[in-house]
Design an enzyme around this catalytic site. Sequence first.
Site, PDB file in Angstrom:
ATOM      1  N   HIS A 195       0.835  -1.199   0.000  1.00  0.00           N
ATOM      2  CA  HIS A 195       0.000   0.000   0.000  1.00  0.00           C
ATOM      3  C   HIS A 195       0.867   1.245   0.000  1.00  0.00           C
ATOM      4  O   HIS A 195       2.025   1.205   0.387  1.00  0.00           O
ATOM      5  CB  HIS A 195      -0.880   0.047   1.256  1.00  0.00           C
ATOM      6  CG  HIS A 195      -1.987  -0.928   1.265  1.00  0.00           C
ATOM      7  ND1 HIS A 195      -3.298  -0.546   1.267  1.00  0.00           N
ATOM      8  CD2 HIS A 195      -1.995  -2.281   1.280  1.00  0.00           C
ATOM      9  CE1 HIS A 195      -4.073  -1.620   1.275  1.00  0.00           C
ATOM     10  NE2 HIS A 195      -3.297  -2.681   1.291  1.00  0.00           N
ATOM     11  N   GLU A 242       3.246  -0.526   4.148  1.00  0.00           N
ATOM     12  CA  GLU A 242       2.887   0.833   3.752  1.00  0.00           C
ATOM     13  C   GLU A 242       4.139   1.613   3.386  1.00  0.00           C
ATOM     14  O   GLU A 242       5.138   1.572   4.092  1.00  0.00           O
ATOM     15  CB  GLU A 242       2.163   1.555   4.897  1.00  0.00           C
ATOM     16  CG  GLU A 242       0.856   0.928   5.298  1.00  0.00           C
ATOM     17  CD  GLU A 242      -0.314   1.282   4.380  1.00  0.00           C
ATOM     18  OE1 GLU A 242      -0.110   2.021   3.391  1.00  0.00           O
ATOM     19  OE2 GLU A 242      -1.428   0.809   4.659  1.00  0.00           O
TER      20      GLU A 242
END
Length: 157
Positions: A42, A118
Amino acid sequence: SNSSGANLNREWLKPSLDKSPEVFYVEDAMRKSGVDFFLDLHGDEAIPYTFVAGGEGIPSYNDKMEALENLFKNELCKASPDFQIEQGYPKSEPGAGNLSMASNWVGETFKCLSFTLEMPFKDHLLLEDKEFGWSPDRSINLGSALLTALYSTFFNQ
């Protein structure tokens, strides 16, 4: 989101052919092949660091899983100057993980090491690059570091 408007990272507990066929078919393939490691990549728009969210909230989380997660994170810290473990999302309470999310569902279903990784959209505060920010080259280097950490975690012990 897909063309039906479904957030595909929130469809893993009960995917459907109508709303989330992408997840439905990926889950089906995973059940047929099995899963030993899962990494959901992500980009985070708010937190300017590279970090992982682990499976500490899934019902089957245990000491063995925690040790494996820590080993992987430590190996990734060694392999990538962009990865760090101090900043990130708050950890889920035991048993309170959202199983509709990909990494939690996979970790619980297959009892495997499963993370959401992330990366910052703009730049990484620990290693700012005022000219390029978070760049394709940094993503490539992180990808290489992920493979190094994966190898060190599972094959070089």
